[in-house]
Write a protein that holds these residues in place. Structure first.
Motif, PDB file in Angstrom:
ATOM      1  N   LEU A   1       5.645  -3.304   0.505  1.00 30.93           N
ATOM      2  CA  LEU A   1       4.748  -2.595  -0.408  1.00 30.93           C
ATOM      3  C   LEU A   1       5.591  -1.957  -1.510  1.00 30.93           C
ATOM      4  N   ASP A   2       5.473  -2.504  -2.715  1.00 31.73           N
ATOM      5  CA  ASP A   2       6.220  -2.011  -3.878  1.00 31.73           C
ATOM      6  C   ASP A   2       5.296  -2.050  -5.095  1.00 31.73           C
ATOM      7  N   PRO A   3       4.311  -1.121  -5.162  1.00 36.81           N
ATOM      8  CA  PRO A   3       3.263  -1.232  -6.178  1.00 36.81           C
ATOM      9  C   PRO A   3       3.635  -0.715  -7.566  1.00 36.81           C
ATOM     10  N   ASP A   4       4.836  -0.167  -7.746  1.00 30.91           N
ATOM     11  CA  ASP A   4       5.242   0.411  -9.026  1.00 30.91           C
ATOM     12  C   ASP A   4       4.895  -0.500 -10.205  1.00 30.91           C
ATOM     13  N   PRO A   5       4.283   0.022 -11.285  1.00 29.84           N
ATOM     14  CA  PRO A   5       4.103   1.440 -11.639  1.00 29.84           C
ATOM     15  C   PRO A   5       2.861   2.099 -11.046  1.00 29.84           C
ATOM     16  N   ARG A   6       2.058   1.365 -10.292  1.00 29.53           N
ATOM     17  CA  ARG A   6       0.989   2.030  -9.554  1.00 29.53           C
ATOM     18  C   ARG A   6       1.594   2.706  -8.329  1.00 29.53           C
ATOM     19  N   THR A   7       0.779   3.473  -7.629  1.00 31.95           N
ATOM     20  CA  THR A   7       1.213   4.105  -6.383  1.00 31.95           C
ATOM     21  C   THR A   7       0.272   3.686  -5.273  1.00 31.95           C
ATOM     22  N   ALA A   8       0.753   3.805  -4.040  1.00 33.53           N
ATOM     23  CA  ALA A   8      -0.091   3.471  -2.894  1.00 33.53           C
ATOM     24  C   ALA A   8      -1.337   4.344  -2.862  1.00 33.53           C
ATOM     25  N   GLU A   9      -1.184   5.622  -3.270  1.00 32.92           N
ATOM     26  CA  GLU A   9      -2.317   6.545  -3.245  1.00 32.92           C
ATOM     27  C   GLU A   9      -3.389   6.151  -4.250  1.00 32.92           C
ATOM     28  N   GLU A  10      -2.998   5.523  -5.346  1.00 32.68           N
ATOM     29  CA  GLU A  10      -3.959   5.077  -6.351  1.00 32.68           C
ATOM     30  C   GLU A  10      -4.795   3.908  -5.849  1.00 32.68           C
ATOM     31  N   ILE A  11      -4.164   2.967  -5.196  1.00 36.28           N
ATOM     32  CA  ILE A  11      -4.854   1.700  -4.895  1.00 36.28           C
ATOM     33  C   ILE A  11      -5.402   1.617  -3.474  1.00 36.28           C
ATOM     34  N   PHE A  12      -5.015   2.548  -2.617  1.00 36.71           N
ATOM     35  CA  PHE A  12      -5.547   2.550  -1.252  1.00 36.71           C
ATOM     36  C   PHE A  12      -6.212   3.902  -0.977  1.00 36.71           C
ATOM     37  N   SER A  13      -7.432   3.861  -0.469  1.00 36.62           N
ATOM     38  CA  SER A  13      -8.008   5.077   0.089  1.00 36.62           C
ATOM     39  C   SER A  13      -7.234   5.399   1.365  1.00 36.62           C
ATOM     40  N   LYS A  14      -7.418   6.595   1.884  1.00 32.49           N
ATOM     41  CA  LYS A  14      -6.724   6.946   3.133  1.00 32.49           C
ATOM     42  C   LYS A  14      -7.116   6.000   4.254  1.00 32.49           C
ATOM     43  N   ALA A  15      -8.393   5.636   4.301  1.00 34.79           N
ATOM     44  CA  ALA A  15      -8.858   4.733   5.356  1.00 34.79           C
ATOM     45  C   ALA A  15      -8.251   3.343   5.190  1.00 34.79           C
ATOM     46  N   SER A  16      -8.196   2.852   3.941  1.00 30.24           N
ATOM     47  CA  SER A  16      -7.632   1.522   3.703  1.00 30.24           C
ATOM     48  C   SER A  16      -6.141   1.497   4.020  1.00 30.24           C
ATOM     49  N   TYR A  17      -5.440   2.576   3.673  1.00 26.69           N
ATOM     50  CA  TYR A  17      -4.008   2.607   3.949  1.00 26.69           C
ATOM     51  C   TYR A  17      -3.743   2.624   5.450  1.00 26.69           C
ATOM     52  N   ARG A  18      -4.566   3.371   6.199  1.00 23.66           N
ATOM     53  CA  ARG A  18      -4.431   3.359   7.665  1.00 23.66           C
ATOM     54  C   ARG A  18      -4.688   1.963   8.206  1.00 23.66           C
ATOM     55  N   ASP A  19      -5.692   1.304   7.659  1.00 27.18           N
ATOM     56  CA  ASP A  19      -6.008  -0.064   8.077  1.00 27.18           C
ATOM     57  C   ASP A  19      -4.799  -0.966   7.859  1.00 27.18           C
ATOM     58  N   LEU A  20      -4.191  -0.839   6.681  1.00 27.44           N
ATOM     59  CA  LEU A  20      -3.038  -1.675   6.358  1.00 27.44           C
ATOM     60  C   LEU A  20      -1.869  -1.405   7.301  1.00 27.44           C
ATOM     61  N   THR A  21      -1.534  -0.127   7.471  1.00 26.16           N
ATOM     62  CA  THR A  21      -0.343   0.216   8.254  1.00 26.16           C
ATOM     63  C   THR A  21      -0.562   0.115   9.765  1.00 26.16           C
TER      64      THR A  21
END
Length: 338
Positions: A5-25
């Motif tokens: 996961l290297d979204p620069d110049p975006r951030t993980a917080e911008e493109i994933f909701s907390k629920a989506s990020y938990r799903d991913l990880t």
């Protein structure tokens, strides 16, 4: 799956909701690039990487290290010329971009711009705040209805289709489309009339420019063909500034020939003393049409959907795929958040 996961110049917080990020990880082995020493990071982690989420350079040397790579997903949402696409095609590596997430937000903005140009909403608001308002009919001398009007599109990808879907309530008299990458019969099945660029410009009261920038269409809309537009017609630019010759537009708008609205500019941010700021018959938006939290977090949702497809050995369905025939012709600028 092993994911970088290297979204620069975006951030993980911008493109994933907390629920989506938990799903991913929770469901995948995610290695996050913190941006310190990218060369060392990629040298270490590419050999085991199956999915790359980001828009890092992926030339021949890096791809040679990534023997297990199944997909590169550009979460900036553009296809950039920093990938050895031919090697990806040969190895069956998907190159994807969730570009469709911005289609509806930008389409809604485009419709709002057309309404405001047609009815003078923004200009009359300004006059009112300055104490120069005109009431009733005298305040509508140049106004017209969208309902029953003639619409034209330059380009008809995700954005064009999303905007077209908003028009039925206005009972268009005609909707003409110029898109040389789509066959006429395909456009007809979608309910629009295929047309030449000249026909779109000559026969439309509202022209939406929604084409991606490619190697062939820089300044596609120039002084010669823009002069074909009807007096008082509206040009609404929503995709990429390079499709339009801004100098030519400025002359036409400055003369009162056409109305103009745009969400994009040749150079951003626009200089404080740029003459474009003083043009009449205009409506400006500082490249914000698609920048909604809901749209950005849709990136994460679509990415996770397609990772699931790939993990099951199925083709991705939620992101747009790079096509061998067209991807090298795309010329979108990388986003710049500085």
């Amino acid at each position: 799956m092993r994911i970088i996961l290297d979204p620069d110049p975006r951030t993980a917080e911008e493109i994933f909701s907390k629920a989506s990020y938990r799903d991913l990880t929770d469901n995948h082995d995610v290695i996050v690039c913190r941006g310190d020493d990218r060369e060392a990071f990629y040298t270490r982690h590419l050999p085991d990487c199956e999915i790359l989420l980001g828009q890092a350079d992926m030339g021949p040397e890096r791809l040679a290290m990534a023997s297990k790579l199944k997909a590169i997903i550009n979460v900036e949402t553009n296809f950039l010329p920093n990938i050895d696409y031919e090697t990806c095609f040969q190895r069956g590596i998907h190159v994807l971009a969730p570009s469709g997430v911005f289609a509806l937000p930008v389409a809604e903005m485009g419709l709002g711009m057309a309404l405001s140009l047609a009815r003078g909403i923004h200009s009359e608001h300004k006059r009112f705040t300055e104490g120069r308002e005109s009431y009733g009919l005298s305040g509508n001398q140049d106004a017209e209805l969208l309902t029953g009007s003639d619409f034209g599109f330059v380009g008809f990808g995700d954005l064009g289709r999303a905007l077209f879907a908003l028009l039925p309530g206005f009972r268009p008299n005609s909707v003409k489309v110029f898109d040389p990458w789509l066959p006429d019969a395909h456009l007809e099945r979608m309910g629009v009339t295929p047309a030449s660029l000249d026909a779109v410009l000559e026969q439309s009261r509202f022209v939406f420019v929604v084409a991606s920038i490619t190697t062939e269409n820089q300044h596609l809309l120039n002084a010669g063909n823009l002069s074909r537009m009807q007096a008082g017609a509206s040009l609404i630019l929503l995709s990429r500034a390079a499709v339009v010759d801004f100098d030519a537009v400025a002359k036409l708008v400055g003369s009162g020939r056409i109305r103009f609205a745009t969400d994009v500019f040749p150079e951003e941010p626009v200089a404080a003393n740029d003459p474009v700021r003083t043009l009449p018959n205009t409506l400006f938006s500082p490249h914000r049409a698609g920048a909604l939290e809901s749209a950005l977090q849709e990136i994460g949702k679509r990415v996770i959907e397609d990772i699931g497809q790939i993990a099951k050995g199925l083709p991705p369905v939620s992101c747009r795929r790079a096509e061998r025939e067209t991807v090298r012709r795309m010329r979108s600028k990388p986003i710049d958040k500085t």
